[in-house]
Design an enzyme around this catalytic site. Structure first.
Site, PDB file in Angstrom:
ATOM      1  N   TYR A 143       9.557   5.777  -5.289  1.00 26.56           N
ATOM      2  CA  TYR A 143       9.259   7.218  -5.170  1.00 26.56           C
ATOM      3  C   TYR A 143      10.469   7.958  -4.579  1.00 26.56           C
ATOM      4  CZ  TYR A 143       7.167  11.175  -2.494  1.00 26.56           C
ATOM      5  OH  TYR A 143       6.886  12.380  -1.922  1.00 26.56           O
ATOM      6  N   ASP A 228       2.208   1.289   1.269  1.00 29.29           N
ATOM      7  CA  ASP A 228       1.789   2.666   1.001  1.00 29.29           C
ATOM      8  C   ASP A 228       0.746   2.590  -0.113  1.00 29.29           C
ATOM      9  OD1 ASP A 228       1.541   5.249  -0.039  1.00 29.29           O
ATOM     10  OD2 ASP A 228       3.617   5.790   0.388  1.00 29.29           O
ATOM     11  N   ILE A 230      -1.341   4.964  -1.218  1.00 32.63           N
ATOM     12  CA  ILE A 230      -1.763   6.336  -1.525  1.00 32.63           C
ATOM     13  C   ILE A 230      -2.454   6.433  -2.895  1.00 32.63           C
ATOM     14  CG2 ILE A 230       0.533   6.964  -2.431  1.00 32.63           C
ATOM     15  CD1 ILE A 230       0.160   9.755  -1.249  1.00 32.63           C
ATOM     16  N   LYS A 270      -3.618  12.103  -3.612  1.00 29.86           N
ATOM     17  CA  LYS A 270      -3.677  11.633  -5.008  1.00 29.86           C
ATOM     18  C   LYS A 270      -5.107  11.289  -5.411  1.00 29.86           C
ATOM     19  CE  LYS A 270       0.762  11.798  -4.597  1.00 29.86           C
ATOM     20  NZ  LYS A 270       1.564  12.855  -5.198  1.00 29.86           N
TER      21      LYS A 270
HETATM   22  C1  LIG Z   1       4.239   6.690  -2.930  1.00 27.62           C
HETATM   23  C2  LIG Z   1       4.055   8.022  -2.276  1.00 27.62           C
HETATM   24  N1  LIG Z   1       4.019   8.092  -0.932  1.00 27.62           N
HETATM   25  C3  LIG Z   1       3.889   9.269  -0.309  1.00 27.62           C
HETATM   26  C4  LIG Z   1       3.774  10.454  -1.011  1.00 27.62           C
HETATM   27  C5  LIG Z   1       3.609  11.751  -0.252  1.00 27.62           C
HETATM   28  O1  LIG Z   1       2.248  12.139  -0.269  1.00 27.62           O
HETATM   29  P1  LIG Z   1       1.615  13.291   0.614  1.00 27.62           P
HETATM   30  O2  LIG Z   1       1.373  14.455  -0.275  1.00 27.62           O
HETATM   31  O3  LIG Z   1       0.319  12.726   1.134  1.00 27.62           O
HETATM   32  O4  LIG Z   1       2.553  13.597   1.721  1.00 27.62           O
HETATM   33  C6  LIG Z   1       3.802  10.435  -2.402  1.00 27.62           C
HETATM   34  C7  LIG Z   1       3.720  11.680  -3.177  1.00 27.62           C
HETATM   35  O5  LIG Z   1       3.981  11.762  -4.333  1.00 27.62           O
HETATM   36  C8  LIG Z   1       3.941   9.182  -3.053  1.00 27.62           C
HETATM   37  O6  LIG Z   1       3.965   9.093  -4.393  1.00 27.62           O
END
Ligand SMILES: Cc1ncc(COP(=O)(O)O)c(C=O)c1O
Length: 474
Positions: A143, A228, A230, A270
């Site tokens: 990312y 992570d 997410i 997400k």
């Molecule tokens: C792998 C990953 N980590 C963290 C984030 C950041 O997310 P947040 O909007 O919760 O700060 C993203 C956003 O695209 C992501 O893809």
């Protein structure tokens, strides 16, 4: 006039990932007002299930109006400022995280630290675990925001674990060892490994083999592992999602040293599609990390009215169960729709099972198998085709020709228009080549060579592990 930190280029703002967004902002597509505008396919946003959230709000006007049995909670919420967070929200978030993992693992709300999104969670963990100049190993492609989130203000370094298309970008023992040795060569102390499971940008979840490998690696090196997660709620087809916590539990590693060195990052940006609400969390089994991160969370708290509203929503189990399965069904449908359209155009994707994007192979469309070739194609796709997609080099991919293409931040109609535009572009390229009698080099597997990299990729990936020239002054 500004501080070295504020002007340091490790933010990564000049990456094509962000430049593409800027181009889109200048000339955004709108069905009626700007039908020739750029379609945003570089934004991992989930807009597929808003109707479910909106209908919950409509059916629960008291929660949305911050009332409890007709008693207004306005004053209470306006004055609440405990940085440990609302207990009711932490309970419901911990339960929601378990539900995503089919209740195979449970989360103790006392081990959760609330943060303003995963961005803040990742940075806070970096502050807690690494001194300036110490490194975390990250599998590529990764990312693009990690350059900003992990390095910029903390002074920590990223050393890439190079993954390749030859095995579907899977993490291998030799890639882990190579990255570790590379860090040592650069005199960087390795403090841990950070993975994204499921991966952004690959759209795949980590296999059990990879997860076991990671646990063995961090155990043997005595370092941390950040997972992570997410995108954990976006896994829409098999193989299913396996959380790192499940692996530790199944291997009976609870309450061991390694148990304390594994930390999860989560966010509702997400899975629930709420990036604007800024809701994230760190989950750690180490009380010292929880305590340090809680102190640091003062810099990025979640507002109390957001915590209240979401505690009401997430404690409605019938709603969360239905939301998760329906959202996955819609993601799967959308993913299939885009991949089928790409296939018709002769473009293949890495086989994905999760996320809000596909990892798309356009190597056969490059004029040369270099990062210059990738940039040239990317510019054509942005300016001539009118699609903002993210080139693999912005994700530090080792091989030119891969692109991340998002499918969940637009309507079906817009996605179809995007696919039509791409199809016409590929057809016109084929015609030109037929006319000139020139043949394209096809699918050559090249390792990254420094000379073929655009300057900003060089500054973001290679020099992270260098002598410190590119590092911010603390
Ligand atoms: C792998 C990953 N980590 C963290 C984030 C950041 O997310 P947040 O909007 O919760 O700060 C993203 C956003 O695209 C992501 O893809």
């Amino acid at each position: 006039m500004l501080s070295a930190k504020a002007t340091c280029n490790s933010h990564g703002q000049d990456s094509s990932y962000f430049l593409g967004w800027e181009e889109y902002e200048k000339h955004p597509y709108h069905q009626l007002k700007n039908p020739n505008g750029i379609i945003q396919m570089g934004l991992a946003e989930n807009q597929l299930s808003f109707d479910l959230l909106e209908s919950w709000l409509q059916n629960n006007p008291h929660s949305a109006g911050f009332k409890n049995d007709n008693h207004s909670l306005f004053k209470e919420l306006a004055l609440f400022q405990d940085y440990h967070g609302l207990p009711a929200f932490k309970n419901s978030l911990a339960d929601f995280m378990s539900e995503i993992r089919a209740n195979k693992v449970t989360f103790d709300p006392n081990n959760l630290v609330l943060t303003a999104g995963a961005t803040s969670a990742n940075e806070t963990l970096m502050f807690c675990l690494a001194n300036p100049g110490e490194a975390f190993l990250l599998p590529t492609p990764y990312y693009p925001g990690f350059d900003r989130d992990l390095k910029w203000r903390t002074g920590a370094e990223i050393v890439p674990i190079h993954c390749s298309s030859s095995n579907g970008f899977r993490i291998t023992e030799s890639a882990l060892t190579e990255a570790y040795e590379e860090a040592q060569k650069q005199n960087l102390k390795v403090k841990g490994v950070l993975v994204t499971n499921p991966s952004n940008p690959l759209g795949t979840s980590l296999s059990l083999h990879e997860l076991n490998l990671l646990v063995d690696f961090v155990s043997s090196k005595n370092i941390h592992l950040i997972s992570d997660e997410i995108y954990s709620g976006t896994v829409f087809c098999s193989p299913g999602f396996v959380s790192i916590m499940e692996v530790l539990k199944n291997r009976n590693l609870m309450n061991t040293d390694v148990w304390k060195r594994v930390h999860i990052v989560y966010s509702l940006s997400k899975d629930l599609g709420l990036p604007g609400f800024r809701v994230g969390a760190i989950y750690s089994n180490d009380d010292m990390v929880v305590s340090a991160a809680t102190k640091m969370s003062s810099f990025g708290l979640i507002s109390s009215q957001t915590q209240y509203l979401l505690s009401e929503m997430l404690s409605d189990k019938k709603f969360t169960r239905n939301y998760l399965s329906e959202n996955r069904r819609r993601l799967k449908q959308r993913h299939e729709m885009m991949e089928k359209a790409l296939q018709k155009t002769g473009i293949r994707c890495l086989k994905g099972n999760a996320g809000l994007f596909s990892w798309v192979d356009m190597r056969h469309l490059l004029s040369s198998q270099t990062f210059e070739g990738e940039m040239e194609l990317w510019k054509k796709i942005v300016y001539e085709v009118g699609l903002n997609i993210s080139p693999g080099s912005s994700c530090h991919c080792s091989e030119p020709g891969w692109f991340r293409v998002c499918f969940a931040n637009m309507s079906k109609e817009t996605l179809l228009i995007a696919m039509q535009r791409l199809s016409s572009f590929v057809d016109s390229m084929a015609k030109k080549h037929n006319q000139s009698g020139r043949r394209q080099p096809l699918n050559r597997n090249l390792r990254r060579s420094k000379s073929s990299l655009p300057k900003w990729v060089f500054s973001l990936s290679f020099t992270t592990a260098k002598s410190g020239k590119e590092r911010c002054q603390m």
